[in-house]
Design a protein around this motif. Structure first.
Motif, short mmCIF file in Angstrom:
data_model
loop_
_atom_site.label_atom_id
_atom_site.label_comp_id
_atom_site.label_asym_id
_atom_site.label_seq_id
_atom_site.Cartn_x
_atom_site.Cartn_y
_atom_site.Cartn_z
N LEU A 240 2.22 -9.17 -17.60
CA LEU A 240 1.09 -8.34 -17.96
C LEU A 240 1.53 -7.09 -18.68
O LEU A 240 0.88 -6.61 -19.59
CB LEU A 240 0.29 -7.96 -16.71
N ILE A 241 2.64 -6.53 -18.23
CA ILE A 241 3.17 -5.31 -18.83
C ILE A 241 4.59 -5.60 -19.28
O ILE A 241 5.48 -5.80 -18.46
CB ILE A 241 3.15 -4.15 -17.81
N ILE B 214 5.72 -0.18 -20.23
CA ILE B 214 6.34 0.41 -19.05
C ILE B 214 7.14 1.67 -19.40
O ILE B 214 7.23 2.59 -18.60
CB ILE B 214 7.20 -0.64 -18.30
N LEU C 286 4.62 4.71 -19.60
CA LEU C 286 3.84 5.09 -18.42
C LEU C 286 4.68 5.92 -17.46
O LEU C 286 5.88 5.69 -17.32
CB LEU C 286 3.33 3.84 -17.69
N THR D 79 1.62 6.33 -12.60
CA THR D 79 0.70 5.37 -13.22
C THR D 79 1.16 3.94 -12.96
O THR D 79 0.35 3.06 -12.67
CB THR D 79 0.60 5.62 -14.74
N THR D 80 2.45 3.71 -13.06
CA THR D 80 3.00 2.38 -12.81
C THR D 80 2.76 1.97 -11.36
O THR D 80 2.34 0.84 -11.09
CB THR D 80 4.51 2.36 -13.11
N ALA E 118 0.42 3.12 -9.36
CA ALA E 118 -1.02 2.95 -9.18
C ALA E 118 -1.47 1.58 -9.71
O ALA E 118 -2.26 0.88 -9.06
CB ALA E 118 -1.78 4.07 -9.88
N ALA E 119 -0.96 1.19 -10.87
CA ALA E 119 -1.30 -0.13 -11.43
C ALA E 119 -0.82 -1.24 -10.52
O ALA E 119 -1.53 -2.22 -10.27
CB ALA E 119 -0.70 -0.27 -12.82
N ALA E 120 0.40 -1.11 -10.00
CA ALA E 120 0.95 -2.12 -9.08
C ALA E 120 0.09 -2.21 -7.82
O ALA E 120 -0.18 -3.31 -7.32
CB ALA E 120 2.39 -1.78 -8.72
N VAL F 60 -3.14 -1.43 -7.50
CA VAL F 60 -4.43 -2.05 -7.84
C VAL F 60 -4.28 -3.56 -7.96
O VAL F 60 -5.11 -4.32 -7.45
CB VAL F 60 -5.00 -1.43 -9.14
N ILE F 61 -3.23 -4.02 -8.63
CA ILE F 61 -2.99 -5.46 -8.77
C ILE F 61 -2.76 -6.10 -7.40
O ILE F 61 -3.31 -7.16 -7.09
CB ILE F 61 -1.81 -5.72 -9.72
#
Length: 73
Positions: free
Chosen positions: A11-12, A18, A21, A25-26, A28-30, A32-33
């Motif tokens: 995805l990234i 990466i 970011l 942020t990284t 937070a994205a992890a 959320v996923i």
């Protein structure tokens, strides 16, 4: 920049997004996923007897299509 062999399935991409970011942020994205995967997994396991790959492997192994949904009680 070296080519990432997992680029088509990631995805990234490690070479592009990466690097731009921040760590927060990284993370937070992890998070959320991960939370999304937990929610979908709980729903799946509540409604189905097997995971999709397990169902395919069972069908190939036993030579017939197994029931995907749980047996009614």
């Amino acid at each position: 920049m070296p080519i990432d062999p997992l680029y088509p399935v990631s995805l990234i991409s490690t070479g592009d997004l990466i690097d731009r970011l921040s760590l927060a942020t990284t993370l937070a994205a992890a998070l959320v996923i991960f939370i999304g995967q937990v929610i979908v997994s709980r729903w799946w396991l509540r409604n189905f007897a097997y995971g999709p790959v397990e169902w395919i492997l069972r069908a190939v192994t036993i030579g017939r299509v197994p029931r995907l949904r749980h047996q009614p009680l």
